[in-house]
Write a protein that holds these residues in place. Structure first.
Motif, PDB file in Angstrom:
ATOM      1  N   GLY A  21       0.784  -1.229   0.000  1.00 58.49           N
ATOM      2  CA  GLY A  21       0.000   0.000   0.000  1.00 58.49           C
ATOM      3  C   GLY A  21       0.810   1.270   0.000  1.00 58.49           C
ATOM      4  O   GLY A  21       0.268   2.358  -0.222  1.00 58.49           O
ATOM      5  N   SER A  22       2.114   1.178   0.252  1.00 59.49           N
ATOM      6  CA  SER A  22       2.947   2.381   0.278  1.00 59.49           C
ATOM      7  C   SER A  22       4.338   2.037  -0.221  1.00 59.49           C
ATOM      8  O   SER A  22       4.719   0.860  -0.322  1.00 59.49           O
ATOM      9  CB  SER A  22       3.025   2.940   1.708  1.00 59.49           C
ATOM     10  OG  SER A  22       3.624   1.994   2.588  1.00 59.49           O
ATOM     11  N   GLY A  23       5.093   3.072  -0.543  1.00 60.35           N
ATOM     12  CA  GLY A  23       6.483   2.889  -0.945  1.00 60.35           C
ATOM     13  C   GLY A  23       6.652   2.447  -2.387  1.00 60.35           C
ATOM     14  O   GLY A  23       5.730   2.504  -3.195  1.00 60.35           O
ATOM     15  N   LYS A  24       7.853   2.001  -2.688  1.00 59.85           N
ATOM     16  CA  LYS A  24       8.204   1.598  -4.044  1.00 59.85           C
ATOM     17  C   LYS A  24       8.056   0.090  -4.212  1.00 59.85           C
ATOM     18  O   LYS A  24       8.192  -0.674  -3.265  1.00 59.85           O
ATOM     19  CB  LYS A  24       9.648   1.993  -4.355  1.00 59.85           C
ATOM     20  CG  LYS A  24       9.893   3.496  -4.341  1.00 59.85           C
ATOM     21  CD  LYS A  24      11.328   3.813  -4.731  1.00 59.85           C
ATOM     22  CE  LYS A  24      11.555   5.324  -4.761  1.00 59.85           C
ATOM     23  NZ  LYS A  24      12.936   5.673  -5.172  1.00 59.85           N
ATOM     24  N   LEU A  25       7.776  -0.318  -5.437  1.00 61.55           N
ATOM     25  CA  LEU A  25       7.846  -1.719  -5.819  1.00 61.55           C
ATOM     26  C   LEU A  25       8.818  -1.810  -6.981  1.00 61.55           C
ATOM     27  O   LEU A  25       8.438  -1.632  -8.139  1.00 61.55           O
ATOM     28  CB  LEU A  25       6.466  -2.246  -6.231  1.00 61.55           C
ATOM     29  CG  LEU A  25       5.647  -2.947  -5.156  1.00 61.55           C
ATOM     30  CD1 LEU A  25       4.315  -3.409  -5.715  1.00 61.55           C
ATOM     31  CD2 LEU A  25       6.404  -4.129  -4.576  1.00 61.55           C
ATOM     32  N   ASP A  26      10.078  -2.043  -6.663  1.00 62.69           N
ATOM     33  CA  ASP A  26      11.111  -2.108  -7.693  1.00 62.69           C
ATOM     34  C   ASP A  26      11.062  -3.484  -8.364  1.00 62.69           C
ATOM     35  O   ASP A  26      10.189  -4.299  -8.084  1.00 62.69           O
ATOM     36  CB  ASP A  26      12.475  -1.825  -7.051  1.00 62.69           C
ATOM     37  CG  ASP A  26      13.437  -1.120  -7.997  1.00 62.69           C
ATOM     38  OD1 ASP A  26      13.330  -1.340  -9.225  1.00 62.69           O
ATOM     39  OD2 ASP A  26      14.290  -0.357  -7.521  1.00 62.69           O
ATOM     40  N   PRO A  75      12.366  -8.250   0.826  1.00 65.44           N
ATOM     41  CA  PRO A  75      11.312  -7.299   0.478  1.00 65.44           C
ATOM     42  C   PRO A  75      11.589  -5.886   0.980  1.00 65.44           C
ATOM     43  O   PRO A  75      11.052  -4.924   0.440  1.00 65.44           O
ATOM     44  CB  PRO A  75      10.060  -7.899   1.130  1.00 65.44           C
ATOM     45  CG  PRO A  75      10.568  -8.791   2.207  1.00 65.44           C
ATOM     46  CD  PRO A  75      11.865  -9.331   1.691  1.00 65.44           C
ATOM     47  N   ASP A  76      12.439  -5.761   2.016  1.00 60.76           N
ATOM     48  CA  ASP A  76      12.805  -4.433   2.501  1.00 60.76           C
ATOM     49  C   ASP A  76      13.625  -3.661   1.474  1.00 60.76           C
ATOM     50  O   ASP A  76      13.732  -2.440   1.550  1.00 60.76           O
ATOM     51  CB  ASP A  76      13.593  -4.539   3.808  1.00 60.76           C
ATOM     52  CG  ASP A  76      14.806  -5.444   3.697  1.00 60.76           C
ATOM     53  OD1 ASP A  76      14.678  -6.555   3.132  1.00 60.76           O
ATOM     54  OD2 ASP A  76      15.887  -5.057   4.176  1.00 60.76           O
ATOM     55  N   LEU A 117       5.670  -5.923   6.113  1.00 64.27           N
ATOM     56  CA  LEU A 117       7.071  -6.339   6.097  1.00 64.27           C
ATOM     57  C   LEU A 117       7.324  -7.424   7.150  1.00 64.27           C
ATOM     58  O   LEU A 117       7.979  -8.439   6.868  1.00 64.27           O
ATOM     59  CB  LEU A 117       7.988  -5.144   6.346  1.00 64.27           C
ATOM     60  CG  LEU A 117       9.487  -5.450   6.431  1.00 64.27           C
ATOM     61  CD1 LEU A 117       9.989  -6.086   5.141  1.00 64.27           C
ATOM     62  CD2 LEU A 117      10.286  -4.188   6.749  1.00 64.27           C
ATOM     63  N   LYS A 118       6.803  -7.218   8.364  1.00 63.46           N
ATOM     64  CA  LYS A 118       6.996  -8.215   9.415  1.00 63.46           C
ATOM     65  C   LYS A 118       6.387  -9.554   9.022  1.00 63.46           C
ATOM     66  O   LYS A 118       6.977 -10.617   9.254  1.00 63.46           O
ATOM     67  CB  LYS A 118       6.374  -7.724  10.724  1.00 63.46           C
ATOM     68  CG  LYS A 118       7.145  -6.584  11.388  1.00 63.46           C
ATOM     69  CD  LYS A 118       6.471  -6.156  12.684  1.00 63.46           C
ATOM     70  CE  LYS A 118       7.260  -5.037  13.361  1.00 63.46           C
ATOM     71  NZ  LYS A 118       6.606  -4.589  14.623  1.00 63.46           N
ATOM     72  N   HIS A 119       5.206  -9.510   8.391  1.00 65.52           N
ATOM     73  CA  HIS A 119       4.562 -10.747   7.958  1.00 65.52           C
ATOM     74  C   HIS A 119       5.381 -11.430   6.866  1.00 65.52           C
ATOM     75  O   HIS A 119       5.589 -12.652   6.905  1.00 65.52           O
ATOM     76  CB  HIS A 119       3.153 -10.443   7.452  1.00 65.52           C
ATOM     77  CG  HIS A 119       2.420 -11.656   6.971  1.00 65.52           C
ATOM     78  ND1 HIS A 119       1.870 -12.587   7.828  1.00 65.52           N
ATOM     79  CD2 HIS A 119       2.165 -12.103   5.710  1.00 65.52           C
ATOM     80  CE1 HIS A 119       1.297 -13.552   7.125  1.00 65.52           C
ATOM     81  NE2 HIS A 119       1.471 -13.277   5.842  1.00 65.52           N
ATOM     82  N   MET A 120       5.864 -10.652   5.906  1.00 62.97           N
ATOM     83  CA  MET A 120       6.623 -11.222   4.793  1.00 62.97           C
ATOM     84  C   MET A 120       7.946 -11.815   5.263  1.00 62.97           C
ATOM     85  O   MET A 120       8.403 -12.834   4.732  1.00 62.97           O
ATOM     86  CB  MET A 120       6.861 -10.164   3.716  1.00 62.97           C
ATOM     87  CG  MET A 120       5.597  -9.712   3.014  1.00 62.97           C
ATOM     88  SD  MET A 120       5.880  -8.387   1.821  1.00 62.97           S
ATOM     89  CE  MET A 120       6.713  -9.263   0.509  1.00 62.97           C
ATOM     90  N   MET A 121       8.562 -11.195   6.262  1.00 63.51           N
ATOM     91  CA  MET A 121       9.861 -11.683   6.717  1.00 63.51           C
ATOM     92  C   MET A 121       9.761 -13.012   7.458  1.00 63.51           C
ATOM     93  O   MET A 121      10.781 -13.654   7.723  1.00 63.51           O
ATOM     94  CB  MET A 121      10.548 -10.627   7.582  1.00 63.51           C
ATOM     95  CG  MET A 121      11.016  -9.397   6.799  1.00 63.51           C
ATOM     96  SD  MET A 121      12.027  -9.801   5.338  1.00 63.51           S
ATOM     97  CE  MET A 121      13.471 -10.533   6.108  1.00 63.51           C
ATOM     98  N   LYS A 122       8.546 -13.448   7.754  1.00 55.20           N
ATOM     99  CA  LYS A 122       8.378 -14.796   8.295  1.00 55.20           C
ATOM    100  C   LYS A 122       8.772 -15.848   7.258  1.00 55.20           C
ATOM    101  O   LYS A 122       9.057 -16.999   7.599  1.00 55.20           O
ATOM    102  CB  LYS A 122       6.927 -15.019   8.744  1.00 55.20           C
ATOM    103  CG  LYS A 122       6.503 -14.173   9.939  1.00 55.20           C
ATOM    104  CD  LYS A 122       5.046 -14.405  10.290  1.00 55.20           C
ATOM    105  CE  LYS A 122       4.611 -13.533  11.460  1.00 55.20           C
ATOM    106  NZ  LYS A 122       3.172 -13.718  11.783  1.00 55.20           N
ATOM    107  N   ASN A 123       8.755 -15.440   5.980  1.00 51.00           N
ATOM    108  CA  ASN A 123       9.152 -16.337   4.890  1.00 51.00           C
ATOM    109  C   ASN A 123      10.608 -16.141   4.492  1.00 51.00           C
ATOM    110  O   ASN A 123      11.027 -16.579   3.418  1.00 51.00           O
ATOM    111  CB  ASN A 123       8.263 -16.099   3.662  1.00 51.00           C
ATOM    112  CG  ASN A 123       6.827 -16.479   3.916  1.00 51.00           C
ATOM    113  OD1 ASN A 123       6.559 -17.498   4.546  1.00 51.00           O
ATOM    114  ND2 ASN A 123       5.894 -15.666   3.441  1.00 51.00           N
TER     115      ASN A 123
END
Length: 293
Positions: A107-112, A170-171, A182-188
Motif C-alpha cells: 500500500g505504500s512505498g516503491k515496488l522495484d 522485500p525491505d 514487512l513483518k509478515h513477509m519476513m516470516k518467509n
C-alpha cells in the motif's frame, strides 16, 4: 519489447475451458500476455486463473471487492455457486484504507524489480487485474528470454556455468511498504540458489536474475553480475503497461520481473488491482530440479 501477446476479442465471462487452455499455452510461450478491458467480477477472474494453473495465494484472499475484510478461505471459493460478487474474497494491491486499516498489500512505498518466485518452490505465475483508480498508471515487465536470445554465444556460455545466491529481501525491492506487511513477509525469510539460465515447461529459455533479492552471482568472471545487469535491463527488453479498468496481465515469474512505476501515496490510495498467484511450470519440483547446485 516484442514478446508481448495481446489477446483480442476475448471475454472471461463467456469462455470455454478449451479457450482458457489456449490462454495458458500463449502465456507459456510468450511469458507476458495482456487481456484488455475485462469484466471485474472476481468470480470470473478466479475461474480464468484457476483453470490456467493451481492458485497459490488463497490464504491471502482476505478482502472483498470493496476492501472489507472477509474470512480468509481455506480452500478455493466456488466461483460457480458463489451468489454475490461483492462478497467474493480476493487479494488486493492498494494503498486504500478503511477505518485506518489497509485494504490491500504493497500500500505504500516503491515496488522495484521483483517477481513472485522467491525461491525454487514458489508459484511462478502472477495475474493482476485493474479494479479502480488505475487509469494512466504503469507497471513494467522485463522479459529475460528476449535478452538471452540477443546475447553473444560467449556470454551465454559464461551464464550457463554460473549461478546466483539470493537472500529474500522485500525491505529492498519494496522499500517503504507498511511495517505490518514487512513483518509478515519476513516470516518467509530464506536463502536460496538459482542457476542464471532457466527453462520453463514448454522449453522457453531465459534468465532468473532477481537483482533486488540481495543477489550474489557466483562465477569465474568477477564482473559477470554487473555485465549481466547492464545487458538485460535495457529498455528494449521492457514492456510498460498503462492500465485501464478491467485489464488483466499474466506473467511467467521464472523468466520475467515486474515493477510498479509510481509511488505517490495519493495515487496508491486510490489505485486497486486484484492479484492472484498461480503455478505455470512449477509443479512437482520443476524449478527445484533444474536448480540442484
Amino acid at each position: 519489447m516484442d514478446n508481448i501477446y495481446n489477446i483480442e476479442n476475448f471475454d472471461i465471462t463467456n469462455c470455454s475451458i478449451d479457450d482458457i487452455k489456449e490462454i495458458k499455452y500463449l502465456l507459456e510461450k510468450n511469458l507476458v500476455i495482456v487481456i484488455k478491458r475485462q469484466c471485474t467480477d472476481p468470480r470470473s477472474y478466479a475461474r480464468l486463473i484457476s483453470n490456467i494453473g493451481s492458485i497459490a495465494n488463497i490464504n491471502q484472499w482476505m478482502w472483498d471487492q470493496h476492501g472489507n475484510r472477509v474470512d480468509t478461505p481455506k480452500t478455493m471459493p466456488n466461483y460457480d455457486t458463489w451468489e454475490d460478487p461483492n462478497t467474493y474474497p480476493i487479494q488486493r494491491v492498494t494503498g486504500m484504507k478503511k477505518d485506518g486499516e489497509w485494504t490491500g498489500i504493497f500500500g505504500s512505498g516503491k515496488l522495484d524489480w521483483h517477481c513472485n518466485l522467491n525461491g525454487p518452490d514458489r508459484a511462478d505465475g502472477v495475474a493482476l487485474q485493474a479494479l479502480e483508480g488505475c487509469e494512466g498508471t504503469v507497471t513494467s515487465w522485463l522479459n529475460t528470454a528476449n535478452a538471452l536470445a540477443d546475447m553473444p554465444k560467449s556470454f551465454v556460455e559464461e551464464l550457463s556455468e554460473s549461478y546466483a545466491e539470493y537472500e529474500y529481501a522485500p525491505d529492498v525491492w519494496a522499500k517503504g511498504l507498511p511495517e505490518s506487511q514487512l513483518k509478515h513477509m519476513m516470516k518467509n525469510s530464506n536463502r536460496y540458489k538459482m542457476r542464471l539460465i532457466q527453462e520453463n515447461c514448454v522449453g522457453i529459455k531465459g534468465i532468473y536474475f532477481y537483482t533486488m533479492n540481495r543477489c550474489n552471482v557466483v562465477s569465474a568472471n568477477p564482473n559477470l553480475q554487473q555485465q549481466l545487469h547492464n545487458f538485460i535491463f535495457q529498455e528494449k527488453y521492457q514492456y510498460h503497461h498503462t492500465w485501464e479498468t478491467g485489464d488483466i496481465v499474466l506473467s511467467d515469474q521464472l523468466l520475467t520481473l515486474h515493477k510498479r512505476q509510481q509511488d505517490d501515496p495519493e495515487i496508491l490510495a486510490k489505485r486497486v488491482l486484484n492479484r492472484i498467484t498461480f503455478r505455470i511450470s512449477n509443479y512437482n519440483g520443476f524449478v527445484a530440479k533444474q536448480n540442484e547446485i
